[in-house]
Motif scaffolding. Sequence first.
Motif, short mmCIF file in Angstrom:
data_model
loop_
_atom_site.label_atom_id
_atom_site.label_comp_id
_atom_site.label_asym_id
_atom_site.label_seq_id
_atom_site.Cartn_x
_atom_site.Cartn_y
_atom_site.Cartn_z
N LEU A 132 0.83 -1.20 0.00
CA LEU A 132 0.00 0.00 0.00
C LEU A 132 0.87 1.25 0.00
N PRO A 133 0.38 2.36 -0.55
CA PRO A 133 1.18 3.60 -0.60
C PRO A 133 1.51 4.14 0.79
N GLU A 134 2.63 4.80 0.89
CA GLU A 134 3.12 5.30 2.18
C GLU A 134 2.15 6.26 2.84
N HIS A 135 1.44 7.06 2.07
CA HIS A 135 0.57 8.07 2.69
C HIS A 135 -0.58 7.42 3.45
N LEU A 136 -0.95 6.20 3.09
CA LEU A 136 -2.00 5.50 3.83
C LEU A 136 -1.44 4.75 5.04
N LEU A 137 -0.15 4.43 4.98
CA LEU A 137 0.47 3.67 6.07
C LEU A 137 1.13 4.56 7.11
N ALA A 138 1.21 5.86 6.82
CA ALA A 138 1.82 6.78 7.78
C ALA A 138 0.94 6.90 9.01
N PRO A 139 1.54 6.90 10.21
CA PRO A 139 0.75 7.04 11.44
C PRO A 139 0.01 8.37 11.47
N PRO A 140 -1.18 8.42 12.04
CA PRO A 140 -1.90 7.27 12.62
C PRO A 140 -2.67 6.50 11.55
N LEU A 141 -2.48 5.19 11.51
CA LEU A 141 -3.22 4.36 10.57
C LEU A 141 -4.70 4.35 10.94
N ASN A 142 -5.54 4.37 9.92
CA ASN A 142 -6.97 4.29 10.16
C ASN A 142 -7.54 3.11 9.39
N ALA A 143 -8.17 2.18 10.10
CA ALA A 143 -8.61 0.94 9.48
C ALA A 143 -9.65 1.17 8.38
N MET A 144 -10.58 2.08 8.60
CA MET A 144 -11.61 2.35 7.58
C MET A 144 -11.00 3.00 6.36
N ARG A 145 -10.11 3.95 6.58
CA ARG A 145 -9.49 4.65 5.46
C ARG A 145 -8.65 3.68 4.63
N ILE A 146 -7.86 2.83 5.30
CA ILE A 146 -7.01 1.87 4.59
C ILE A 146 -7.86 0.87 3.80
N THR A 147 -8.99 0.47 4.37
CA THR A 147 -9.83 -0.53 3.71
C THR A 147 -10.57 0.02 2.51
N LEU A 148 -11.14 1.22 2.62
CA LEU A 148 -12.04 1.72 1.59
C LEU A 148 -11.42 2.71 0.63
N HIS A 149 -10.23 3.21 0.92
CA HIS A 149 -9.60 4.17 0.01
C HIS A 149 -9.31 3.50 -1.33
N PRO A 150 -9.54 4.21 -2.44
CA PRO A 150 -9.29 3.62 -3.76
C PRO A 150 -7.83 3.25 -4.01
N GLN A 151 -6.90 3.79 -3.20
CA GLN A 151 -5.50 3.39 -3.31
C GLN A 151 -5.12 2.43 -2.18
N GLY A 152 -6.09 2.06 -1.39
CA GLY A 152 -5.84 1.14 -0.28
C GLY A 152 -6.19 -0.29 -0.64
N LEU A 153 -6.90 -0.96 0.26
CA LEU A 153 -7.27 -2.35 0.03
C LEU A 153 -8.44 -2.51 -0.92
N ALA A 154 -9.20 -1.44 -1.13
CA ALA A 154 -10.43 -1.52 -1.93
C ALA A 154 -10.26 -2.24 -3.27
N PRO A 155 -9.22 -1.91 -4.08
CA PRO A 155 -9.10 -2.60 -5.37
C PRO A 155 -8.83 -4.10 -5.23
N ARG A 156 -8.38 -4.55 -4.07
CA ARG A 156 -8.07 -5.96 -3.88
C ARG A 156 -9.28 -6.74 -3.34
N ILE A 157 -10.31 -6.03 -2.91
CA ILE A 157 -11.47 -6.68 -2.32
C ILE A 157 -12.43 -7.09 -3.43
N GLN A 158 -12.67 -8.37 -3.56
CA GLN A 158 -13.49 -8.90 -4.64
C GLN A 158 -14.97 -8.57 -4.46
N ASN A 159 -15.44 -8.53 -3.24
CA ASN A 159 -16.84 -8.17 -2.97
C ASN A 159 -16.90 -6.80 -2.30
N LEU A 160 -16.25 -5.83 -2.95
CA LEU A 160 -16.10 -4.50 -2.36
C LEU A 160 -17.45 -3.84 -2.06
N VAL A 161 -18.39 -3.92 -2.99
CA VAL A 161 -19.67 -3.24 -2.79
C VAL A 161 -20.37 -3.76 -1.53
#
Length: 265
Positions: A128-157
């Motif tokens: 994941l890009p550094e700007h999402l991993l920089a403290p403080p990490l936020n679980a919702m932001r990391i999961t749903l951000h289009p540069q975060g985990l969202a593109p990897r989630i198969q059932n994103l919707v």
Amino acid sequence: MTTSVGPLLRSWRERRGISQLELAGRADSSARHISFVETGRSRPSEEMVVRLAERLDVPVRERNALLLAAGYAPRYPHTPLDAPQMAALREGLDRILAAYEPYPALVVDGTYTVVAANRGIAVLLDGLPEHLLAPPLNAMRITLHPQGLAPRIQNLVEWRGHLLAQMERQVALARSEPLRALYEEVAAYPVAGHSDPMDPGDPADPAAAPFALPLRIVHEGQPLSFVSTIATFNTPMDVTVAELAIETLLPADPATAKYLRSLGT
């Protein structure tokens, strides 16, 4: 802005959808006394404020606000997690997270800031890009951000809908402006394949989730499936502890468990 305790208590009662008579029964009081408290004709004792807050399931942080509004000192401390007196708690959390490896687990606070995580989580966040991993990490932001985990989630919707509904319930139950701001931020993130981020898209395949909605995510080409569980502390007496939640991702199929064990995390 409402500062007296009566209107605040009435707001919590109405938010919970119960009558004065029902609250009186729960609090071993009378509907007349509850009415007098809410209208300011009677000043509740400190113990009555605490009892009403407990019966209304008011968050610990807001119980302090009710006590202050009634003219009493806050009862529940707000101890930083890194304080010396929290050492036993931190050690316990670390043990839980380590024991759950190689499966992912993390601890978040009331606004989904990650306060601890194990190596299983680190595996999912790899790349994941550094700007999402920089403290403080936020679980919702990391999961749903289009540069975060969202593109990897198969059932994103479907998973996004689950997370937003969870946040909506929390916003409704607690007067947290930071949480509301976070909700508005992540709800506005674009969803791949949908011009409207609130578009529900196609319904989930019922056969894919026989007992709970899974998180289906791809790691280095390997499809993984998890079921999320969340644990909180029983009867917390500190604001910090009251707002902590331990989330674990349980492998939803043998292939996911086998793959994670093969990584040697």
